[in-house]
Scaffold this motif. Structure first.
Motif, PDB file in Angstrom:
ATOM      1  N   UNK A   1     -12.356  -3.483  40.159  1.00  0.00           N
ATOM      2  CA  UNK A   1     -11.953  -4.595  39.602  1.00  0.00           C
ATOM      3  C   UNK A   1     -11.065  -5.352  40.429  1.00  0.00           C
ATOM      4  N   UNK A   2      -9.882  -4.706  40.799  1.00  0.00           N
ATOM      5  CA  UNK A   2      -8.786  -5.595  41.441  1.00  0.00           C
ATOM      6  C   UNK A   2      -9.239  -5.864  42.765  1.00  0.00           C
ATOM      7  N   UNK A   3     -10.047  -5.144  43.542  1.00  0.00           N
ATOM      8  CA  UNK A   3     -10.404  -5.642  44.710  1.00  0.00           C
ATOM      9  C   UNK A   3     -11.301  -6.768  44.580  1.00  0.00           C
TER      10      UNK A   3
ATOM     11  N   UNK B   1      -0.269  -5.554  36.284  1.00  0.00           N
ATOM     12  CA  UNK B   1      -0.687  -5.567  37.426  1.00  0.00           C
ATOM     13  C   UNK B   1      -1.945  -6.380  37.711  1.00  0.00           C
ATOM     14  N   UNK B   2      -2.860  -6.386  36.328  1.00  0.00           N
ATOM     15  CA  UNK B   2      -4.171  -6.696  36.416  1.00  0.00           C
ATOM     16  C   UNK B   2      -5.135  -5.536  36.608  1.00  0.00           C
ATOM     17  N   UNK B   3      -6.132  -5.776  36.075  1.00  0.00           N
ATOM     18  CA  UNK B   3      -7.217  -4.609  36.144  1.00  0.00           C
ATOM     19  C   UNK B   3      -7.157  -3.678  37.667  1.00  0.00           C
ATOM     20  N   UNK B   4      -6.943  -2.493  37.654  1.00  0.00           N
ATOM     21  CA  UNK B   4      -6.916  -1.705  38.779  1.00  0.00           C
ATOM     22  C   UNK B   4      -8.361  -1.348  39.099  1.00  0.00           C
TER      23      UNK B   4
ATOM     24  N   UNK C   1      -2.571 -13.441  34.465  1.00  0.00           N
ATOM     25  CA  UNK C   1      -2.568 -14.930  33.928  1.00  0.00           C
ATOM     26  C   UNK C   1      -3.731 -15.311  33.394  1.00  0.00           C
ATOM     27  N   UNK C   2      -4.913 -15.142  34.125  1.00  0.00           N
ATOM     28  CA  UNK C   2      -6.161 -15.601  33.332  1.00  0.00           C
ATOM     29  C   UNK C   2      -6.708 -14.713  32.562  1.00  0.00           C
ATOM     30  N   UNK C   3      -6.514 -13.565  32.602  1.00  0.00           N
ATOM     31  CA  UNK C   3      -6.973 -12.369  31.775  1.00  0.00           C
ATOM     32  C   UNK C   3      -6.527 -12.441  30.228  1.00  0.00           C
ATOM     33  N   UNK C   4      -5.330 -13.098  30.348  1.00  0.00           N
ATOM     34  CA  UNK C   4      -4.694 -13.270  28.762  1.00  0.00           C
ATOM     35  C   UNK C   4      -5.455 -14.299  27.960  1.00  0.00           C
ATOM     36  N   UNK C   5      -6.501 -15.248  28.536  1.00  0.00           N
ATOM     37  CA  UNK C   5      -7.368 -15.934  27.911  1.00  0.00           C
ATOM     38  C   UNK C   5      -8.552 -15.617  27.520  1.00  0.00           C
ATOM     39  N   UNK C   6      -9.040 -14.727  28.206  1.00  0.00           N
ATOM     40  CA  UNK C   6     -10.625 -14.154  28.266  1.00  0.00           C
ATOM     41  C   UNK C   6     -11.139 -14.018  26.847  1.00  0.00           C
TER      42      UNK C   6
ATOM     43  N   UNK D   1     -21.782  -4.941  32.067  1.00  0.00           N
ATOM     44  CA  UNK D   1     -21.506  -5.251  30.681  1.00  0.00           C
ATOM     45  C   UNK D   1     -20.091  -4.270  30.287  1.00  0.00           C
ATOM     46  N   UNK D   2     -20.508  -3.036  30.904  1.00  0.00           N
ATOM     47  CA  UNK D   2     -19.460  -2.307  30.486  1.00  0.00           C
ATOM     48  C   UNK D   2     -18.137  -2.512  31.122  1.00  0.00           C
ATOM     49  N   UNK D   3     -18.013  -3.281  32.298  1.00  0.00           N
ATOM     50  CA  UNK D   3     -16.824  -4.021  32.663  1.00  0.00           C
ATOM     51  C   UNK D   3     -16.521  -4.926  31.946  1.00  0.00           C
ATOM     52  N   UNK D   4     -17.275  -5.837  31.347  1.00  0.00           N
ATOM     53  CA  UNK D   4     -16.747  -6.896  30.286  1.00  0.00           C
ATOM     54  C   UNK D   4     -16.225  -6.250  29.179  1.00  0.00           C
ATOM     55  N   UNK D   5     -16.761  -5.140  28.829  1.00  0.00           N
ATOM     56  CA  UNK D   5     -16.005  -4.518  27.445  1.00  0.00           C
ATOM     57  C   UNK D   5     -14.708  -4.436  27.955  1.00  0.00           C
ATOM     58  N   UNK D   6     -14.394  -3.576  29.199  1.00  0.00           N
ATOM     59  CA  UNK D   6     -12.980  -3.311  29.592  1.00  0.00           C
ATOM     60  C   UNK D   6     -12.237  -4.623  29.606  1.00  0.00           C
ATOM     61  N   UNK D   7     -12.570  -5.507  30.175  1.00  0.00           N
ATOM     62  CA  UNK D   7     -11.902  -6.857  30.585  1.00  0.00           C
ATOM     63  C   UNK D   7     -11.680  -7.524  29.358  1.00  0.00           C
ATOM     64  N   UNK D   8     -12.514  -7.503  28.275  1.00  0.00           N
ATOM     65  CA  UNK D   8     -12.222  -8.131  27.098  1.00  0.00           C
ATOM     66  C   UNK D   8     -11.052  -7.307  26.096  1.00  0.00           C
ATOM     67  N   UNK D   9     -11.103  -5.951  26.238  1.00  0.00           N
ATOM     68  CA  UNK D   9     -10.174  -5.140  25.643  1.00  0.00           C
ATOM     69  C   UNK D   9      -8.590  -5.379  26.228  1.00  0.00           C
TER      70      UNK D   9
END
Length: 825
Positions: A717-719, A147-150, A406-411, A221-229
């Motif tokens: 994240x999703x909002x 779904x993308x990060x909830x 879609x975009x998350x795949x590239x991050x 930064x904690x959110x970035x850590x999550x998004x990179x994983x």
């Protein structure tokens, strides 16, 4: 329902053609290895392995396996995620929306790791919030991978907590534990250890403790850590799924670039450039500075060079040698407009030799990948896996912040890389803090270097005092690659600027008279306006008036990039030959497009835009001084164009503070950005309404009424992702039948539905990029009302335009301009 016997293995992906189905264990183990490999770049290999191993754990359930058997038995179109229904029969549709195969793994990870927190608190109480963040991030990545990060929290519920509490009759976790391959459970238990939580928590805390972070920065930064994983997991999942359908892809993945070869190529190229005038000598010195500084440590750098100073080759030289020095994976150029991607890509290919350039260079510059994805588009989605990638600022920002996968795949590709931001002043004002915090994270923790290139450097590292806490770019002054900027601007001064703005403004007749007058003085003139309406009106007005042997051209974003390139190629040839040439263009031409006109007339805009426009005049110093005229049209509809409107107001203020001869110098530009940023500093958090902004949603989420829960990550994240748009309105993208090649691509895409081939689909979408046009919603609606756009296949969100709605003068048109020909055979 089909019952599973003990001899059956559990299927992750069916092979409907040959019956060589991929087992759940084979898929999970492959994704484990891939995700771990990708996450190693960001320092969390074992976390990547664990989420890869458990992401599709729910596929061990009987209900999912029954769905697999049904697909195989009925030989129906198959969607592995079961998150679309296109092509399914009535029997398989009965299961749609009922099979949750992502929650089981998320629940298992949380249930297995949560007990370790007690021991972690005993060992070091300060580590506890980080331990919770790690566990939560792992579970959230697994739960979100379709779904993308909830959200952790949304306005009305604790989304993550409720997902984890989902009852077993819906997630089938216990049944999956019973059915799972013993090897998988053994691997999972081994990975899900106390040591994993302890070491990961220490690592994160150690990273953050090196810097004095505000609460906003810390939580972002904690959110970035999550998004990179999350990015590592999504790409690993897509890679394995694509390789299962197309095994020939495997051998070409993960090849380390031969930077030594590329460095030799750039040095050979530079050696062949023999300076024959003062400007060439200055360009050579700029390039040499970049070469010397390429040996510096990774970090954030700026390259402030007047237009025409050779930034493309200088930045490439820096990037190639820097990548070799630090053994980086790739170089990514982020460019404001599609109009200069092909120009820059061509320059880079010329350096590397055309023979093998396709192995090196990827152009990714359209939004043809639909926002609502099908399984086809998920497999074909571009993941920036070449050594040198050229993309747009819009694609970059949407990879960071937009919704879906879609975009998350590239991050993750932004780690261990050089990011070259060409014309960084075009960054949308509302994205300033999001951008700054993202680049700070990547350069601080992901072994990434970011290079900010422009002639008009925005003050991202010198924000107003009251907003520094929200994220200021950590760009040290000593990391400027140009040693003496003021001296360089003085040396490269090639134009004089004349402010012709007046109270009543200029009408169309007065503007055309000014253009005609200038064409009697010089052989070529460029007129840059702020709106497509003015570009079209001036083109038509001047086309109807004979101006000697002058040929008139029109450029706007209504044209596909291939169309614009064809026009620019002809314009350059005419300019080189000294032929009478007039071009009417929107602002797309002013950032980085290599053209050299004798005169430029610019509608008043931001001072950075005026300076960039001036860079298209006397670019190569053929005249003693070129002339740039700034004027204000009497009537101009920029009410909805906030960037332009505010830029005009700030420029008018600077006009009163500086003399005309100083307006294009660095001091005036710095003063302009101080004025511009001060006026708009409240917008930099990406406001969504009076009380909320995206920066808050992606960091502390302090306005959320449901913050009282046991989890560390509070982000919505999703909002935030659903509310994010890199530009002011959501765009549709359509392939236009500009020429025979474009028509052939459309025909092939439409024919592909008969037997889908992921590799061909991806190849055709890449080829179609240069024939696509982005469309605002109101235009999209009108085109649909006129039945001017068609989908390439039922259920596919890739569209093409009817031939009769594309003009060779203006591009996409809302009125019929020609005779429609049949494109589909």
């Amino acid at each position: 329902m089909v019952e599973l016997s003990s001899s059956d293995y559990y299927i992750a992906h069916p092979d409907l053609e040959y019956g060589h189905h991929q087992s759940v264990y084979a898929h999970l183990d492959a994704v484990r290895e891939l995700s771990g490999r990708l996450a190693e770049k960001i320092g969390f290999a074992e976390l990547g392995q664990l989420i890869g191993l458990m992401h599709d754990f729910g596929k061990y359930s009987s209900v999912f396996q029954n769905y697999m058997r049904l697909i195989i038995t009925e030989h129906t179109s198959y969607n592995p995620d079961n998150d679309e229904g296109s092509g399914e029969t009535q029997n398989s549709k009965r299961l749609k929306g009922k099979i949750d195969h992502s929650s089981a793994g998320a629940q298992w990870v949380l249930k297995t790791l949560w007990p370790h927190l007690g021991k972690l608190k005993q060992q070091d109480q300060v580590l506890a919030p980080y331990g919770i963040a790690v566990i939560q991030a792992l579970s959230m990545c697994i739960a979100s991978h379709h779904s993308g990060l909830i959200d952790s929290l949304s306005e009305n519920e604790n989304v993550f907590a409720n997902r984890i509490k989902k009852p077993d009759e819906l997630t089938h976790q216990n049944e999956c534990i019973k059915h799972a391959d013993p090897e998988l459970l053994s691997q999972a238990q081994s990975l899900a250890s106390f040591e994993l939580i302890l070491e990961s928590s220490q690592h994160i805390k150690g990273m953050f403790d090196k810097f004095e972070l505000s609460a906003t920065e810390h939580d972002y930064y904690l959110g970035m850590f999550t998004k990179m994983l999350f990015s590592c997991l999504i790409d690993a999942d897509r890679i394995d799924s694509a390789d299962f359908e197309q095994p020939s892809n495997k051998p070409v993945r993960f090849k380390q670039p031969d930077w030594a070869f590329a460095c030799d190529k750039i040095e050979s190229f530079i050696a062949q450039l023999k300076p024959d005038n003062s400007i060439d000598h200055i360009r050579a010195q700029i390039s040499e500075n970049c070469f010397q500084r390429a040996q510096d440590e990774t970090g954030i750098y700026s390259l402030t060079v007047p237009t025409g100073g050779g930034k493309t080759y200088a930045s490439l030289r820096f990037a190639l040698h820097h990548a070799q020095k630090h053994n980086l994976d790739r170089i990514i150029y982020i460019i404001p407009f599609t109009s200069i991607i092909e120009q820059n890509a061509s320059a880079i290919r010329g350096v590397l030799d055309e023979a093998n350039a396709d192995d090196w260079v990827l152009e990714h510059h359209s939004s043809l990948e639909p926002e609502q994805q099908t399984w086809r588009s998920k497999l074909a989605c571009e993941n920036w896996d070449k050594p040198i990638v050229l993309t747009t600022m819009v694609q970059f920002l949407e990879s960071m912040f937009a919704s879906g996968t879609r975009g998350s795949r590239r991050m993750h590709q932004l780690s261990n890389a050089v990011l070259v931001f060409d014309e960084i002043q075009t960054l949308p004002i509302r994205c300033v803090h999001l951008f700054n915090n993202t680049i700070n994270y990547l350069t601080r923790f992901c072994n990434t270097t970011a290079l900010m290139c422009t002639a008009t450097q925005p003050l991202l590292n010198q924000l107003p005092e009251q907003i520094k806490q929200f994220g200021e770019l950590q760009l040290p002054l000593e990391n400027e690659l140009t040693p003496n900027i003021n001296k360089l601007y003085q040396q490269l001064e090639r134009v004089s600027l004349k402010n012709l703005t007046k109270k009543e403004g200029w009408n169309e007749t007065e503007i055309t008279e000014l253009v005609q007058k200038q064409l009697t003085v010089v052989q070529s003139c460029l007129v840059i306006v702020n709106t497509k309406a003015w570009a079209k009106a001036l083109f038509q007005a001047l086309q109807s008036q004979a101006i000697n042997e002058t040929k008139i051209f029109h450029l706007s974003t209504g044209m596909c990039s291939a169309h614009r390139k064809e026009i620019l190629d002809e314009v350059r040839v005419r300019l080189e030959r000294g032929l009478a040439t007039l071009c009417i263009s929107t602002q797309l031409i002013e950032a980085g497009v290599d053209v050299d006109f004798g005169c430029v007339i610019r509608f008043v805009a931001g001072l950075d835009s005026i300076a960039q426009a001036a860079g298209r005049c006397n670019r190569n110093g053929k005249q003693q001084k070129g002339h740039v005229f700034v004027l204000n049209p009497a009537q101009e509809n920029v009410g909805m164009l906030e960037d332009i409107k505010t830029g005009i107001a700030s420029s008018n203020r600077i006009f009163t503070e500086f003399s005309e001869e100083d307006l294009l110098k660095p001091d005036a530009m710095n003063r302009y950005f101080q004025e511009y940023f001060f006026k708009r500093h409240k917008e930099m958090t990406y406001l969504t309404n009076q009380d909320q902004n995206l920066l808050n949603l992606l960091s502390t989420n302090k306005y959320n009424p449901r913050r009282d829960n046991p989890f560390t990550l509070k982000q919505s994240f999703m909002t935030a992702a659903k509310q994010f748009k890199a530009i002011d309105a959501p765009l549709h993208s359509v392939i236009v039948p500009f020429n025979e090649e474009a028509k052939s691509i459309i025909t092939q895409l439409c024919a592909l539905d008969k037997r889908f081939d992921a590799a061909s689909y991806r190849s055709l979408l890449k080829a179609a990029q240069k024939y696509s046009v982005n469309i605002f919603p109101n235009v999209w609606q009108k085109l649909n009302e006129k039945q001017a756009v068609y989908s390439i296949a039922q259920g596919e969100a890739v569209f093409y335009l009817s031939e009769e709605f594309y003009s060779q003068d203006f591009g996409l048109s809302l009125e019929v301009i020609g005779v429609q020909q049949d494109l589909i055979i």
